[in-house]
Design a protein around this motif. Structure first.
Motif, mmCIF file in Angstrom:
data_model
loop_
_atom_site.group_PDB
_atom_site.id
_atom_site.type_symbol
_atom_site.label_atom_id
_atom_site.label_comp_id
_atom_site.label_asym_id
_atom_site.label_seq_id
_atom_site.Cartn_x
_atom_site.Cartn_y
_atom_site.Cartn_z
ATOM 1 N N LYS A 181 0.860 -1.154 0.022
ATOM 2 C CA LYS A 181 0.090 0.098 0.047
ATOM 3 C C LYS A 181 0.901 1.353 0.065
ATOM 4 N N GLU A 182 0.352 2.371 -0.691
ATOM 5 C CA GLU A 182 1.243 3.605 -1.005
ATOM 6 C C GLU A 182 0.211 4.771 -0.494
ATOM 7 N N ARG A 183 0.680 5.632 0.234
ATOM 8 C CA ARG A 183 -0.301 6.814 0.382
ATOM 9 C C ARG A 183 0.561 7.970 0.732
ATOM 10 N N GLY A 184 0.926 8.743 -0.426
ATOM 11 C CA GLY A 184 1.939 9.900 -0.120
ATOM 12 C C GLY A 184 3.410 9.047 0.045
ATOM 13 N N ARG A 185 3.892 9.780 1.217
ATOM 14 C CA ARG A 185 5.101 9.169 1.795
ATOM 15 C C ARG A 185 5.121 7.847 2.717
ATOM 16 N N GLU A 186 3.771 7.655 2.844
ATOM 17 C CA GLU A 186 3.533 6.582 3.942
ATOM 18 C C GLU A 186 3.492 5.213 3.122
ATOM 19 N N ILE A 187 4.183 4.278 3.400
ATOM 20 C CA ILE A 187 4.205 2.962 2.529
ATOM 21 C C ILE A 187 3.942 1.816 3.445
ATOM 22 N N ILE A 212 6.192 2.451 6.976
ATOM 23 C CA ILE A 212 7.394 3.362 7.041
ATOM 24 C C ILE A 212 7.029 4.906 6.487
ATOM 25 N N THR A 213 7.434 5.704 6.890
ATOM 26 C CA THR A 213 7.298 7.283 6.250
ATOM 27 C C THR A 213 8.467 7.481 5.522
#
Length: 205
Positions: A19-25, A38-39
């Motif tokens: 999953k990816e959401r902006g810089r959050e993975i 992780i960010t």
């Protein structure tokens, strides 16, 4: 970012992004099944002036803002590897190290471009014949060896590197600034190619 893709539970590198959401993975380890988030660090696009001897090219590197860059570091670009030679801050101040978020421009040397350095051959009558030669960066040179350049044969008596003047020993071309020695008669161990400029190398490739 390779360090982010190692499982903190079992150390496996068999990790996938689920999953990816902006810089959050969100990551999952395919070995032990551990799932974690992780960010990614915020990146800054930094101009890099890449030197290929007499020619320079403007490229860009995306680097983590909180990372420290120092002279001597190697930066990966899309199509090149660059060794940092100088770091420029706003106002034109040059420093040897700085945080990425403070940097205005990085100046560096292409490590994919062959090494170009000087050769000084001392002839009778106090005459010095100078050349620029082009060699592979991993090639080694030894004080005492006999080399041919531009039709002249000479014995290497001194090697000037980025850090010192050597009267014995050996050095890799990557660190050499100049070879110096007197012309002699005899058979050369190897022949070096005279550098004829950036354009000449592009025609060969």
């Amino acid at each position: 970012m390779e360090e982010y893709f190692i499982c903190p539970e079992c150390g496996s590198e068999d990790v996938e992004v689920i999953k990816e959401r902006g810089r959050e993975i969100t990551l999952k380890c395919n070995e032990c099944g551990h799932v974690w988030m992780i960010t990614l660090p915020k990146l800054k696009k930094v101009p890099v002036i890449v030197s290929k001897h007499e020619r320079s090219f403007r490229e860009f590197a995306e680097l983590p803002e909180d990372e420290t860059v120092k002279v001597g570091d190697v930066i990966e670009l899309e199509n090149d590897e660059v060794r940092v030679l100088s770091i420029e801050l706003p106002g034109g101040k040059r420093v040897r190290r700085a945080k990425v978020q403070e940097i205005q421009t990085i100046w560096g040397e292409s490590l994919t471009y062959p090494k170009v350095f000087g050769v000084s051959i001392y002839l009778p009558g106090g005459i010095t014949q100078s050349f620029k030669v082009v060699v592979d960066r991993d090639e080694e040179f030894v004080v005492g060896e006999v080399i041919e350049v531009g039709g002249y044969t000479f014995k290497v008596e001194m090697i000037k590197t980025e850090r010192k003047l050597m009267r014995s020993g050996k050095a890799k071309a990557d660190k050499i600034v100049r070879l110096m020695g007197h012309a002699i008669r005899g058979r050369a161990r190897r022949k070096l190619k005279v550098y004829e400029g950036y354009e000449s190398l592009q025609k060969e490739s």
